[in-house]
Scaffold this active site. Structure first.
Site, short mmCIF file in Angstrom:
data_model
loop_
_atom_site.label_atom_id
_atom_site.label_comp_id
_atom_site.label_asym_id
_atom_site.label_seq_id
_atom_site.Cartn_x
_atom_site.Cartn_y
_atom_site.Cartn_z
N GLY A 246 81.05 112.56 68.92
CA GLY A 246 81.85 113.45 68.10
C GLY A 246 81.14 113.80 66.80
O GLY A 246 79.91 113.84 66.71
N SER A 247 81.93 114.02 65.76
CA SER A 247 81.38 114.54 64.51
C SER A 247 80.52 113.55 63.74
O SER A 247 79.84 113.95 62.79
CB SER A 247 82.52 115.03 63.62
OG SER A 247 83.13 116.17 64.19
#
Length: 485
Positions: free
Chosen positions: A216-217
């Site tokens: 993810g981020s």
């Protein structure tokens, strides 16, 4: 002698010769192999005839040995807090062999290592009872407990490293298991192990080392590093060339941002602070797949890591342009272990220098004399010192007034990055909550942490790296800092 008798005599002679050759082959050529074979019962009996050495944390044994009843194996292994330490030690079982540190350091723990030859020889003259040596770990007991308690009844993992040395300070995986329940060789031990293997929540899976997730981020930190290292941008506060909307290359699909956040032409600092997909998707596309792979390699991706326990390789794949853009924000085929993301945070905190993770600081003879002491080893430079400091400024903005404020520690500088990773077909499954971070004190950075939480019981809208994972990372970092006071 007639012809039939000669044939019989010759045949018998060949049989005797074959028997002699076979006997000598077994006694001399294969003797060592058969003596040490795992199915040689006498070897197993000797292995459990004396107390096993201990695995040490904070100067105290977290393992032990107890006498076995109704068995030709005299001793079996026990743990003082099995579920807490199983992800570190692995298991040692009379019936099912061993794993992780219990397996890799078996020669020391059983006392059979060549490093203990002098000690064994001396005991022959003194008459001392044979015992195993000890393994001294790098683990911090308070940090390990903070990680384990923070995960609680949720699936997930935590890894904490010392950025300066690579020492593993915490390595937790939940749900966990107690290795003591199948340390013997009874039917009950066998039943207990079978229940663990059949458990749908996979308590024997070491999620910190052997599970790979979409990061993810949190991966946007790596993408930012690639932008800086490849000269795409050098001022983290200057505007980027990031239109809104931004369409994935070679497609008509617009990349979305979460919520109404200021992402159009956002600076690298603000893009990380607010976690702009459009900025980092375009950065990854501008850098290109080949250069992105080169950057991830510098952080340790695309190869197995040994601590000495093996960790699966984290993968940044060769891919087409739209998939490379998605991988740049931590999605698509981008997969990583929690250990790997702790290594990313650690390298940035250590001004770009990546140290090899390790869990064993010392091996001891039974009399506690060291027979091996680990020396920290540099794996390479992930980013330049100048760019590492820029990344630190960006990550510290995330915690100061961005998505990672839940990781703030009073009077301590904390840098971090949140992540909420989609998974499942068409994002059908509940996302994973991520947080990577480091803490800085007056003496530098003593700890870097990666946390991933699989919370299947939470409401989908309540799952976020800042909400679920950041508080765990905060408590682990605080435990390390407090233990050094």
């Amino acid at each position: 002698m007639n012809k039939p008798l000669r044939r019989i005599a010759l045949f018998c002679g060949i049989l005797v010769l074959a028997l002699l050759i076979r006997d000598n082959w077994l006694q001399y050529v294969r003797a060592d192999e058969l003596n040490s074979h795992k199915y040689n019962r006498r070897v197993q009996i000797e292995r459990y005839a004396h107390e096993r050495g201990d695995i040490i944390v904070d100067g105290k044994a977290i393992t032990g040995s107890v006498e076995t009843k109704d068995s030709d194996f005299t001793y079996k292994r026990v743990w003082k807090d099995g579920p807490l330490w199983a992800p570190v030690t692995g298991y040692s079982s009379q019936a099912f062999d061993s794993s992780q540190l219990e397996s890799l350091e078996d020669d020391i723990l059983t006392g059979n290592s060549d490093q203990l030859f002098f000690d064994r020889t001396l005991s022959m003259f003194t008459g001392d009872k044979k015992t195993g040596g000890n393994i001294v770990t790098t683990l911090n007991g308070d940090a390990q407990k903070a990680a384990f308690d923070g995960l609680g009844d949720k699936k997930g993992a935590v890894v904490a490293l010392d950025p300066k040395t690579g020492a593993v300070l915490a390595l937790a995986s939940t749900p966990s298991y107690d290795p003591s329940v199948f340390a013997g060789n009874s039917m009950k031990d066998s039943d207990n192990r079978q229940k663990l293997l059949q458990d749908k929540d996979k308590p024997m899976l070491n999620r910190a080392l052997r599970e790979t997730y979409p990061p993810g981020s949190t991966f946007k930190v790596v993408t930012a590093a690639a932008a800086l290292e490849n000269g795409l941008y050098d001022d983290i506060d200057a505007k980027t060339d990031s239109p809104l909307p931004w369409t994935l290359p070679q497609t008509r699909v617009e990349l979305k941002n979460e919520g109404s956040i200021p992402c159009k032409d956002a600076s690298l600092r603000d893009a990380l602070r607010y976690s702009c997909n459009t900025v980092f998707g375009k950065v990854s596309d501008d850098v290109g797949n080949e250069k992105m792979i080169e950057q991830t390699d510098k952080f340790g991706f695309n190869k197995e890591v040994f601590t000495p326990v093996r960790a699966d390789a984290s993968i940044y794949p060769e891919d087409n342009k739209p998939q490379n853009a998605m991988a740049g924000i931590g999605q698509a085929s981008n997969r990583t272990t929690p250990l790997q993301m702790a290594m990313v945070a650690s390298a940035i905190a250590n001004d770009g220098k990546l140290m090899r993770p390790y869990m064993v600081s010392e091996r001891q003879a039974p009399n506690l004399d060291p027979v091996y002491t680990h020396e920290p080893e540099e794996l390479g430079r992930a980013v330049s010192g100048e760019n590492a400091q820029k990344l630190q400024q960006m990550m510290e903005s995330v915690v100061k007034d961005g998505t990672g404020t839940n990781a703030q520690i009073p009077d301590v500088t904390v840098g971090g990055k949140t992540g909420t990773a989609q998974h499942g077909l068409n994002n059908s499954e509940k996302p994973y909550a991520w947080f990577i971070s480091y803490a800085k004190t007056d003496n530098g950075s003593p700890v870097a942490v990666a946390v991933v939480v699989e919370d299947g019981n939470a409401n989908r809208d309540d799952i976020s790296g800042g909400g679920l994972a950041a508080p765990i990372a905060k408590n682990v970092m605080k435990a390390v800092i407090d233990s050094k006071k």
